[in-house]
Design a protein around this motif. Sequence first.
Motif, short mmCIF file in Angstrom:
data_model
loop_
_atom_site.label_atom_id
_atom_site.label_comp_id
_atom_site.label_asym_id
_atom_site.label_seq_id
_atom_site.Cartn_x
_atom_site.Cartn_y
_atom_site.Cartn_z
N VAL A 86 9.82 -10.19 15.36
CA VAL A 86 10.52 -9.01 14.85
C VAL A 86 11.96 -8.99 15.34
O VAL A 86 12.21 -9.21 16.53
N ALA A 87 12.89 -8.72 14.44
CA ALA A 87 14.28 -8.48 14.86
C ALA A 87 14.52 -6.98 14.81
O ALA A 87 14.22 -6.32 13.82
N LEU A 88 15.04 -6.46 15.91
CA LEU A 88 15.35 -5.04 16.01
C LEU A 88 16.87 -4.92 15.92
O LEU A 88 17.60 -5.45 16.76
N MET A 89 17.33 -4.23 14.86
CA MET A 89 18.76 -4.15 14.62
C MET A 89 19.23 -2.70 14.64
O MET A 89 18.41 -1.79 14.60
N GLY A 90 20.54 -2.52 14.64
CA GLY A 90 21.08 -1.16 14.59
C GLY A 90 22.39 -1.10 15.34
O GLY A 90 22.65 -1.93 16.21
N PRO A 91 23.21 -0.12 15.02
CA PRO A 91 24.51 -0.01 15.68
C PRO A 91 24.37 0.25 17.18
O PRO A 91 23.31 0.67 17.65
N SER A 92 25.45 0.02 17.88
CA SER A 92 25.49 0.28 19.31
C SER A 92 25.15 1.76 19.56
O SER A 92 25.64 2.64 18.85
#
Length: 252
Positions: free
Chosen positions: A39-45
Motif C-alpha cells: 500500500v502507498a499512503l499519499m497526501g499533502p504535508s
Amino acid sequence: MAEKALIDIKDIGRKYVIGTEVVHALKSVSLQVNKGEFVALMGPSGSGKSTLMNILGCLDTPTRGEYILNGIHVSEMSDDELAEVRNKEIGFVFQTFNLLPRSTALDNVALPLIYAGYSKARREEKAKKALESVNLANRMEHKPNELSGGQRQRVAVARALINDPSIILADEPTGNLDTKTSIEIMGLLEEIHSKGNTIILVTHEEDIAQHAHRIVRMRDGLIEDDYPNTDIKRVSPRLDALKAKGTDWEGI
Ligand SMILES: Nc1ncnc2c1ncn2[C@@H]1O[C@H](COP(=O)(O)OP(=O)(O)O)[C@@H](O)[C@H]1O
Ligand SMILES: [Mg+2]
C-alpha cells in the motif's frame, strides 16, 4: 469466511493538545489491510500520514477508535505490551535512516535482536545474512557516515527485516535519496513484498507510489481515496539489467 485483515482500524482519531490549541492530526480513519498487500499512503504535508504510520507501528496510540493488529486488540495495550508487539510484528524504515552513528552496519542491524533475546553469536550471524540479502556483504564494518545514502537505507531495510516482521512500514524511505537510488530501494521493497511481506509506504511522489498495488490518499486527517493501482510499475527488470551490466551497482 472472508480472510481476517492483518491491520484493522476503526474510526481512529489522534489529537494533540498544545497549550490551548487542539490539533486533530487524525479525525476519523478506518482502514483494513490484508496480509501481503503493498500500500502507498499519499497526501499533502500535514495530512496525518506519519501520525497514522506511528499508530499502525505501535509507536503511538490513538486518542479514539480501535486497532486490531493480527487479531490483537492493540488500542487497549500498555506501553510494555505495545513494545513487545512492535518488536515481533513491525519493521520500520524512515526517511532519515535513523541508524546509530557510532555503530557499524552489522551492529545497527543486530540491535533489534538484543531485545528478542538472541546470543551475540546468533545476532551477528543473522545480521550478516540480512546485510548480504541487501547486497551489503562488503560494508558490514562500516559506520553510517562511511556509507552512501542508498547504502544507509539498505542497512535500515536489513534492520527492519531482522525480526522477520509481518509488516514493513516505510515513511518516505526515498525522501532523502536521488532518483537512481530511490529506484534501487523500491526494487528492494518489491523483492521483500514478493516474498510475502506486507508493506505500507508513505510517499508524496506519484512515481514512487506507482510501485504499490493499492493507493490510499489522505487529506486533513481523513482518508479521501482508496483504490487498487491498475498500472503497477516494476523496478526489478531495470535493476536486473543494471546488475547484469555491472553498472555502478556497488556504488549506489
Ligand atoms: N507531536 C505532535 N504535536 C503536535 N502536533 C503534531 C505532532 N505530530 C504531528 N502534529 C500535527 O498533526 C498534523 C499531521 O502531522 P503528520 O502526521 O506529521 O502529517 P504528514 O506526515 O502527513 O506530513 C500536522 O498538523 C502536524 O503539525
Ligand atoms: Mg510525515
